[in-house]
Design a protein around this motif. Structure first.
Motif, PDB file in Angstrom:
ATOM      1  N   THR A  33       0.829  -1.218   0.000  1.00 50.87           N
ATOM      2  CA  THR A  33       0.000   0.000   0.000  1.00 50.87           C
ATOM      3  C   THR A  33       0.859   1.262   0.000  1.00 50.87           C
ATOM      4  O   THR A  33       0.765   2.115   0.868  1.00 50.87           O
ATOM      5  N   CYS A  34       1.695   1.347  -1.018  1.00 58.14           N
ATOM      6  CA  CYS A  34       2.635   2.458  -1.139  1.00 58.14           C
ATOM      7  C   CYS A  34       2.436   3.137  -2.495  1.00 58.14           C
ATOM      8  O   CYS A  34       2.750   2.548  -3.531  1.00 58.14           O
ATOM      9  N   LEU A  35       1.894   4.328  -2.463  1.00 59.74           N
ATOM     10  CA  LEU A  35       1.730   5.081  -3.703  1.00 59.74           C
ATOM     11  C   LEU A  35       3.029   5.825  -3.980  1.00 59.74           C
ATOM     12  O   LEU A  35       3.405   6.738  -3.261  1.00 59.74           O
ATOM     13  N   TYR A  36       3.725   5.409  -5.019  1.00 60.20           N
ATOM     14  CA  TYR A  36       5.002   6.019  -5.368  1.00 60.20           C
ATOM     15  C   TYR A  36       5.205   5.864  -6.872  1.00 60.20           C
ATOM     16  O   TYR A  36       4.561   5.031  -7.517  1.00 60.20           O
ATOM     17  N   PRO A  37       6.096   6.649  -7.461  1.00 59.38           N
ATOM     18  CA  PRO A  37       6.312   6.560  -8.911  1.00 59.38           C
ATOM     19  C   PRO A  37       7.267   5.420  -9.283  1.00 59.38           C
ATOM     20  O   PRO A  37       8.472   5.612  -9.404  1.00 59.38           O
ATOM     21  N   ASP A  38       6.729   4.220  -9.440  1.00 61.58           N
ATOM     22  CA  ASP A  38       7.559   3.071  -9.806  1.00 61.58           C
ATOM     23  C   ASP A  38       8.217   3.288 -11.165  1.00 61.58           C
ATOM     24  O   ASP A  38       9.369   2.943 -11.355  1.00 61.58           O
ATOM     25  N   ILE A  39       7.490   3.837 -12.099  1.00 65.93           N
ATOM     26  CA  ILE A  39       8.054   4.141 -13.414  1.00 65.93           C
ATOM     27  C   ILE A  39       8.760   5.483 -13.266  1.00 65.93           C
ATOM     28  O   ILE A  39       8.167   6.543 -13.388  1.00 65.93           O
ATOM     29  N   ASP A  40      10.060   5.391 -12.942  1.00 64.17           N
ATOM     30  CA  ASP A  40      10.838   6.553 -12.528  1.00 64.17           C
ATOM     31  C   ASP A  40      11.841   7.043 -13.561  1.00 64.17           C
ATOM     32  O   ASP A  40      12.687   7.885 -13.269  1.00 64.17           O
ATOM     33  N   GLY A  41      11.793   6.491 -14.761  1.00 64.78           N
ATOM     34  CA  GLY A  41      12.712   6.908 -15.811  1.00 64.78           C
ATOM     35  C   GLY A  41      14.054   6.190 -15.797  1.00 64.78           C
ATOM     36  O   GLY A  41      14.872   6.404 -16.690  1.00 64.78           O
ATOM     37  N   LEU A  42      14.294   5.324 -14.819  1.00 65.29           N
ATOM     38  CA  LEU A  42      15.581   4.638 -14.720  1.00 65.29           C
ATOM     39  C   LEU A  42      15.598   3.259 -15.389  1.00 65.29           C
ATOM     40  O   LEU A  42      16.664   2.738 -15.704  1.00 65.29           O
ATOM     41  N   ASP A  43      14.431   2.675 -15.614  1.00 66.25           N
ATOM     42  CA  ASP A  43      14.392   1.338 -16.225  1.00 66.25           C
ATOM     43  C   ASP A  43      15.049   1.266 -17.602  1.00 66.25           C
ATOM     44  O   ASP A  43      15.749   0.293 -17.885  1.00 66.25           O
ATOM     45  N   PRO A  44      14.868   2.260 -18.485  1.00 66.68           N
ATOM     46  CA  PRO A  44      15.483   2.144 -19.815  1.00 66.68           C
ATOM     47  C   PRO A  44      17.006   2.029 -19.793  1.00 66.68           C
ATOM     48  O   PRO A  44      17.587   1.400 -20.673  1.00 66.68           O
ATOM     49  N   GLY A  45      17.679   2.581 -18.796  1.00 65.53           N
ATOM     50  CA  GLY A  45      19.127   2.491 -18.719  1.00 65.53           C
ATOM     51  C   GLY A  45      19.617   1.335 -17.874  1.00 65.53           C
ATOM     52  O   GLY A  45      20.821   1.160 -17.703  1.00 65.53           O
ATOM     53  N   ALA A  46      18.709   0.550 -17.345  1.00 63.91           N
ATOM     54  CA  ALA A  46      19.062  -0.538 -16.423  1.00 63.91           C
ATOM     55  C   ALA A  46      19.183  -1.877 -17.139  1.00 63.91           C
ATOM     56  O   ALA A  46      18.657  -2.066 -18.238  1.00 63.91           O
ATOM     57  N   HIS A  47      19.854  -2.801 -16.467  1.00 65.87           N
ATOM     58  CA  HIS A  47      19.799  -4.212 -16.830  1.00 65.87           C
ATOM     59  C   HIS A  47      18.846  -4.865 -15.839  1.00 65.87           C
ATOM     60  O   HIS A  47      18.823  -4.503 -14.660  1.00 65.87           O
ATOM     61  N   HIS A  48      18.066  -5.795 -16.320  1.00 60.65           N
ATOM     62  CA  HIS A  48      17.014  -6.406 -15.515  1.00 60.65           C
ATOM     63  C   HIS A  48      17.253  -7.905 -15.394  1.00 60.65           C
ATOM     64  O   HIS A  48      17.522  -8.577 -16.384  1.00 60.65           O
ATOM     65  N   LEU A  49      17.138  -8.387 -14.162  1.00 57.07           N
ATOM     66  CA  LEU A  49      17.208  -9.823 -13.901  1.00 57.07           C
ATOM     67  C   LEU A  49      15.794 -10.290 -13.621  1.00 57.07           C
ATOM     68  O   LEU A  49      15.139  -9.782 -12.707  1.00 57.07           O
ATOM     69  N   LEU A  50      15.324 -11.230 -14.429  1.00 57.43           N
ATOM     70  CA  LEU A  50      13.982 -11.764 -14.276  1.00 57.43           C
ATOM     71  C   LEU A  50      14.063 -13.261 -14.016  1.00 57.43           C
ATOM     72  O   LEU A  50      14.823 -13.964 -14.680  1.00 57.43           O
ATOM     73  N   GLY A  51      13.300 -13.714 -13.037  1.00 60.60           N
ATOM     74  CA  GLY A  51      13.246 -15.132 -12.711  1.00 60.60           C
ATOM     75  C   GLY A  51      11.889 -15.697 -13.094  1.00 60.60           C
ATOM     76  O   GLY A  51      10.864 -15.246 -12.591  1.00 60.60           O
ATOM     77  N   TRP A  52      11.903 -16.663 -13.988  1.00 64.69           N
ATOM     78  CA  TRP A  52      10.679 -17.258 -14.516  1.00 64.69           C
ATOM     79  C   TRP A  52      10.543 -18.698 -14.035  1.00 64.69           C
ATOM     80  O   TRP A  52      11.521 -19.423 -13.948  1.00 64.69           O
ATOM     81  N   ARG A  53       9.313 -19.114 -13.762  1.00 64.26           N
ATOM     82  CA  ARG A  53       9.039 -20.530 -13.512  1.00 64.26           C
ATOM     83  C   ARG A  53       7.889 -20.941 -14.420  1.00 64.26           C
ATOM     84  O   ARG A  53       7.096 -20.118 -14.865  1.00 64.26           O
ATOM     85  N   ASP A  54       7.837 -22.239 -14.680  1.00 66.94           N
ATOM     86  CA  ASP A  54       6.784 -22.782 -15.531  1.00 66.94           C
ATOM     87  C   ASP A  54       5.515 -22.954 -14.696  1.00 66.94           C
ATOM     88  O   ASP A  54       5.545 -23.528 -13.614  1.00 66.94           O
ATOM     89  N   LYS A  55       4.422 -22.441 -15.206  1.00 71.18           N
ATOM     90  CA  LYS A  55       3.125 -22.610 -14.548  1.00 71.18           C
ATOM     91  C   LYS A  55       2.134 -23.088 -15.606  1.00 71.18           C
ATOM     92  O   LYS A  55       1.647 -22.302 -16.414  1.00 71.18           O
ATOM     93  N   GLY A  56       1.896 -24.386 -15.600  1.00 65.54           N
ATOM     94  CA  GLY A  56       0.962 -24.959 -16.567  1.00 65.54           C
ATOM     95  C   GLY A  56       1.396 -24.776 -18.007  1.00 65.54           C
ATOM     96  O   GLY A  56       0.567 -24.548 -18.879  1.00 65.54           O
ATOM     97  N   GLY A  57       2.705 -24.849 -18.244  1.00 62.97           N
ATOM     98  CA  GLY A  57       3.209 -24.710 -19.608  1.00 62.97           C
ATOM     99  C   GLY A  57       3.461 -23.280 -20.046  1.00 62.97           C
ATOM    100  O   GLY A  57       3.884 -23.046 -21.177  1.00 62.97           O
ATOM    101  N   LYS A  58       3.202 -22.317 -19.160  1.00 56.20           N
ATOM    102  CA  LYS A  58       3.437 -20.905 -19.484  1.00 56.20           C
ATOM    103  C   LYS A  58       4.435 -20.322 -18.490  1.00 56.20           C
ATOM    104  O   LYS A  58       4.424 -20.674 -17.313  1.00 56.20           O
ATOM    105  N   PRO A  59       5.287 -19.400 -18.968  1.00 59.17           N
ATOM    106  CA  PRO A  59       6.221 -18.769 -18.041  1.00 59.17           C
ATOM    107  C   PRO A  59       5.505 -17.784 -17.110  1.00 59.17           C
ATOM    108  O   PRO A  59       4.631 -17.039 -17.549  1.00 59.17           O
ATOM    109  N   GLU A  60       5.867 -17.836 -15.823  1.00 55.93           N
ATOM    110  CA  GLU A  60       5.319 -16.924 -14.829  1.00 55.93           C
ATOM    111  C   GLU A  60       6.494 -16.194 -14.185  1.00 55.93           C
ATOM    112  O   GLU A  60       7.425 -16.837 -13.682  1.00 55.93           O
ATOM    113  N   LEU A  61       6.462 -14.869 -14.183  1.00 56.88           N
ATOM    114  CA  LEU A  61       7.521 -14.092 -13.558  1.00 56.88           C
ATOM    115  C   LEU A  61       7.341 -14.126 -12.047  1.00 56.88           C
ATOM    116  O   LEU A  61       6.287 -13.741 -11.534  1.00 56.88           O
TER     117      LEU A  61
END
Length: 151
Positions: A33-61
């Motif tokens: 319950t935190c209202l804040y600007p998550d889309i802060d302009g820094l994502d385009p210059g970042a590298h992102h690590l995403l962890g996916w697992r299989d859920k019923g044959g589909k990837p779930e982040l």
């Protein structure tokens, strides 16, 4: 089993970007319950690590963090937006996410320290990776935070 994906912003598909922003919204905005600007302009210059697992044959982040280059947010490189899905908690995934993120960040920016703005209640968690508290607690968007450094 988790499949790890380390990507520059431009390399993310629309579906991957959507999943990343949806997970961050689910946890940081709705669950905390935190209202804040998550889309802060820094994502385009970042590298992102995403962890996916299989859920019923589909990837779930189920995990995400971003790494910012030195100078993008702090003098040091930084890791932030560290998040695991509620459904995947209690499995050690958070520790695996941070360990993977630190290793990949050091490959991307060798020789640089990592600074994080951590929620204060997670101080012990991050200290387990060698992070040291370097600030007094401060309020950020209604949640107590501390700065921590890994040299």
């Amino acid at each position: 089993m988790i499949t790890w994906q380390w990507s520059g912003f431009a390399d993310l598909t629309v579906a991957q970007l959507y999943a990343m922003l949806a997970l961050r919204q689910e946890v940081f905005v709705l669950e905390q319950t935190c209202l804040y600007p998550d889309i802060d302009g820094l994502d385009p210059g970042a590298h992102h690590l995403l962890g996916w697992r299989d859920k019923g044959g589909k990837p779930e982040l189920v995990a995400h963090l971003r790494c910012l280059a030195p100078g993008a947010k702090y003098e040091e490189m930084s890791i932030g937006r560290v998040v695991t899905s509620p459904a995947a908690r209690g499995t050690g995934l958070g520790r695996e996410l941070v360990a993977q993120g630190i290793a990949l960040a050091h490959q991307l920016h060798p020789g640089h320290a990592i600074r994080i703005g951590a929620q204060a209640h997670l101080e012990r968690f991050y200290a387990g990776f060698g992070f040291v508290t370097v600030s007094e607690p401060y309020d950020e968007d209604g949640i107590l935070h501390i700065d921590m450094l890994l040299t």
